[in-house]
Design a protein around this motif. Structure first.
Motif: not given
Length: 311
Positions: A12-18, A246-248, A260-265, A286-297
């Protein structure tokens, strides 16, 4: 597919980054080049190192709210003492790592809540940083600047460094015996103690490793920015926590993924560039970054629950 994502959290982290990388290239085709990728991930290395530092704390079921202030302090020491008087600078940085280990001992010995202790320490680190550099300044040591600006022939330095960080931490935490025991402290400290392992020393080791990677993060940051500021890395506290999750990784149970942590970073660093391409106001980024994190989680939670129901 659901079971595949649930059991192999790294996917999932790999897919998110891709997906984010593809969207970035679509919006800005010129970014699909050596120079463009280097620009996208310019500050990813210190963020990745800070995320690994936070992972060491989360691995033993604690959380560090002082990491950003600590990295800022390291940056101030690097741009002043390490540049002007290298021997004294090295001693100070070694002392900071030892102080982090002592923090782990204090928290475990007296059963103090890490979230409260580290929050208090954030003010201590910040105060010391301000006393060293009341205003932005200092100079990066030439050798650090040279290291951070190396240009490998095939891929940018940021990507090479991220791969090395992921490989080293994966070997240390996943492949070695001591790494397994450290994760065991987060999973079941009582069982580790019954097996004869000194949990107090293991906690100290986890915090010392966090301090080491925090020091490396501060040094890398100065190497990229060429100067320092007492508040230069305050946002790293939340970014590092987000990168681990984010990295699992999980807050309890010793469940972490170094790769996963490095990919999350990397994903969080790329998200900042992507939002800039969208010409989104910095106030909203910052809010948009939080939204991306919430979607992945949310996606990870859905996959996990479906796998549990299918099982």
């Amino acid at each position: 597919m659901t079971r595949l994502f649930a059991r192999h959290r790294i996917l999932l982290p790999i897919l998110s980054l891709a997906v984010l990388l593809a969207a970035t290239f679509y919006m800005q085709p010129r970014a699909m080049s050596y120079f463009g990728v280097n620009l996208l991930f310019n500050l990813a290395v210190p963020i990745a190192l800070a995320t690994v530092a936070q992972m060491m704390i989360i691995m033993v079921n604690d959380i560090d709210l002082s990491l950003g202030a600590f990295v800022s302090l390291v940056a101030c020491v690097t741009a002043t003492f390490l540049h002007d008087t290298p021997v004294l600078g090295v001693l100070i940085l070694a002392g900071l790592i030892a102080a982090y280990a002592g923090l782990g001992v204090l928290i475990h010995r007296f059963e103090l809540p890490a979230i409260v202790v580290t929050l208090g320490m954030s003010f201590v680190w910040g105060g010391i940083a301000l006393s060293i550099l009341p205003s932005p300044g200092g100079t990066a040591p030439p050798w650090i600047r040279s290291l951070m600006t190396v240009k490998p022939s095939l891929v940018p330095m940021a990507v090479v460094a991220a791969v090395l960080i992921a490989a080293v931490t994966h070997f240390l935490i996943i492949r070695t015996g001591i790494g397994t025991v450290l994760r065991g402290v987060g999973g079941n400290a009582a069982s580790v103690a019954r097996a004869g392992w000194p949990v107090l020393r293991l906690k100290a080791l986890a915090y010392a490793l966090a301090g080491l990677f925090g020091v490396l993060a501060g040094m890398a940051l100065v190497g990229l920015t060429t100067s320092a500021d007492a508040n230069i890395a305050l946002r790293y506290t939340l970014l590092s926590i987000a990168g681990v999750i984010l990295g699992g990784g999980e807050f309890i149970g010793g469940k972490v993924s170094p790769v996963g942590a490095v990919i999350g970073a990397l994903t969080l660093a790329l998200a900042a560039s992507f939002l800039s391409f969208l010409r989104l106001s910095p106030d909203w980024q910052i809010g948009a970054q939080g939204a991306i994190l919430i979607l992945v989680l949310t996606a990870r939670l859905i996959f996990t629950r479906r796998d549990g129901q299918e099982g």
